[in-house]
Design an enzyme around this catalytic site. Sequence first.
Site, PDB file in Angstrom:
ATOM      1  N   HIS A 130      -7.120   0.759  -0.752  1.00  0.00           N
ATOM      2  CA  HIS A 130      -7.681   2.100  -0.619  1.00  0.00           C
ATOM      3  C   HIS A 130      -9.056   2.088   0.023  1.00  0.00           C
ATOM      4  O   HIS A 130     -10.073   2.164  -0.655  1.00  0.00           O
ATOM      5  CB  HIS A 130      -7.738   2.748  -2.000  1.00  0.00           C
ATOM      6  N   CYS A 133     -11.924  10.837  -1.944  1.00  0.00           N
ATOM      7  CA  CYS A 133     -10.719  10.157  -1.455  1.00  0.00           C
ATOM      8  C   CYS A 133      -9.861  11.081  -0.603  1.00  0.00           C
ATOM      9  O   CYS A 133      -8.932  10.635   0.057  1.00  0.00           O
ATOM     10  CB  CYS A 133      -9.925   9.580  -2.616  1.00  0.00           C
TER      11      CYS A 133
END
Lengths: 392, 471
Positions: free
Chosen positions: A337, A85
């Site tokens: 996300h 991420c």
Amino acid sequence: MRADAIRDKVAIIGMGITKFGENWNKSVDDMLIDAVYEAYADAGVETKDIEAAWLGSVVSAFTGATLAMPLKLKNMPITRVENACGTGMDALRNACFGVACGLYDIVLVAGVEKLKDSGYSGLPEFFDNPVYNLGLTAPGRWALLANKYFAKYGIKPEDGKRALAKIAVKNHHNGTFSPKAHFQREITLEQAINAPIIAWPLGLFDCCPTTDGASAAIICSADIAKNFKDDYVLVKGFGVALGTGWGKEDIDYQYDHLPETQAAGRQAYEAAGIKNPREEISVAQVHDCFSIAELTEYEALGFCDQGRAVYEVEEGAFTLEGRLPANTDGGLKAFGHPLAASGLRMCNELYLQLRGKAGPRQVKNPKFGLAMAQGGHPGYLMPVVTILGCRD
Amino acid sequence: MPAITSFGAYIPYYRLKREEIGRAWGGGAPRGEKAVANYDEDSITLAVEAGRDALHGIDRQSIGGVYFATTTSPYKEKQGAAVIASALNLKKSVFTVDFADSLRAGTNALRAAMDAVKAGSVNSVLVVASDCRLGAPGSDYEQVLGDGAVALLVGKEGSIDCVSNYTHASEIIDQWRLSDQPFVKKWEDRFVVTEGYLADVKEAVDSFMKTQNMNLKDFNKVALYAPDARGHKEASKILKLDVKTQAQDPMLDTIGNTGAAFALLILVAAMEEANAGDKLLLISYGDGCDIMSFQVKEKPLMDKEYLGVHGHLKSKNYLSNYEKYIKFRGIMDVESGRRRPPQKSSAVAIHRDRGMIYSLNSSECTSCGRAFFPPQRVCNYCQAKDQFKEVSISERKGKLFTFSKDLLASTVDPPLVVSVVNMEGNLRFFTPMTDRDPEKVEIDMSLDLTFRKMSETEGYCNYFWKCRPVR
């Protein structure tokens, strides 16, 4: 090591992000084209001005050619970056090295992720041991921290749930001012507290959605930035700290704080010359993949004392009107996300805030902004911290 | 004379009340409950657990053979005993054999072990018998059959002597399962019981007593195989066995008929209660009869960690409904929502890491003493490279440090309870928790480890270790 080696050497002169959401009718190529051309327009550059590029993608790319092909970046040095991420932000960091050392004047950074083609909820499986891979999901991994954190600080489950819910409510509220966010709707504290449980104590609203999106930045050498815009933003420093996966294998890993994130924060503060983040950081975008992540990141990044975040949240410290507004654009909670696209989306919000262009969510007179993209999960973190600042 | 050096048992944590099966199909139900293997268990994992129960305090390197008896090996081709020997961390030169296909496989294996020890080809053989047979939904067998495992260590010395053996083979089509069928089938009940089981057992017992010049009354306890509770009652009557004092409880109301493990499980229950001087008789049936007699020289000493039949019987939880049973035992595929597909396994990775996967070897840094699982070539503390020894942690206990109850994870039995466990020996182990009540999961609870099947993603069994609340 010279911590300040890249401070003020690189400027961001243009940024672009797609609408984040379930982009059923946009491919990886479409989203890259949309984000990059928006950044081109913002910076006033064209493909011919770009000298090199960095592409971040966790599961949606095959080499830098994923960027070259739709944009027709011919024979250009392009590096594909992957750091979970933290990917998009790490792509920016590496691009900054290329500019700061004087090799390139103008480069392109992009991050993209296409998650909604998978046919199932949640994230895809990342590399893991083929035999004893447990199949634990991202919320499941963060719940390991939440349960220990509550136990360690004697936080009653209902108090902990309430603090987490307040973070979700805040980010949803901020998201209503972000037209490109996945969600633009308020939620109530009761909704958040009473939502179906995904991995106790994390309920539905404690988890960010799975989302498609792309983001892009045009960066250049600071000494030529004024040729493109007056209000460019300066890169102050980065911090990256990868854990060794020790939560799984080392009995000393406590699961009640984020040691890697602390380390990444320290690196970034040193790089940017920040002595007291609580006072000096005006606005922060932290990695709220789960509400417990945002809560514990406040502590890891020094925004409040260890074990105090629940109380600070209760006092409204991190709301738009608070002492240190966090996730002013709604964060991952509202934007969703798309892994590698998130880091540059966070930087985009700092880029807007530091230039006074964040509209109804604008904070007052920001000087330094911090963004943190948290790769991995407790016990196995790979955070990337970026500090940006206004030009002198 | 060969002797029983040690014994152990394993009964799965879950039980299904027979009235719950009756509820599903309508009509009445027999008494009691049956033991049901968890979704991550099969005959091999059950056998490993029974083997561990028998091996407390015994040097595992001393064991010369593993005889695995079952009618439900997960593999048609591939040896179960070799997997069991690996999981039990036995020596490489161990002699492994599978005994299969008959309800008598358990006693066949025990007889073969006695013969091998007697002949002097090995000093000790671990006999492990287990079964997880399925009755077709709605059938009598579905009510009667239970899952369980048992282990007996046969050696030259022990508190219980194996005195005599009798065997005969009988060909009769009373019950069977073709190689491609999941469910046990049988012919009409009265034929199966009267002409099969009762007639054959009577003939065998009579022959045995004649050759031994003994009488059934000479035995303090008789472990008598029976297809079901009614069969046990009828056979006891024909054999003139005193049901109250002499017949060892076959546990048909608490465990069910555990197939190849059944007769031996009743025998181990008898051994747990035996006193010095007792004579025990074992009667096993299936395509013939095996009869064995035992002399208890001294009251068997049981390790403090020993659970055995009686310990496992007390440690249980009920499957809340029949549908869960159907799902756990894979009788029906149940859609559990769209989730990411499970990660593919690799036979190569299993082979490369076999010491870690089967024997649960950790690494202990020989430079600074810190221990890690999975084993680390470079120490996380002193950075010493390749200075470690491998140490199995499978028999260690631990405490739950933190946990997660993951409802998004793809699992047969949500939530996936993932546990961060601090183990004895200052070592961290990250693992799912099985045989647990999610409501009772709490930090600091005591845990031990259990050998389980993780997945079948490539069409073979991926075995590894999970933690569970100490039973």
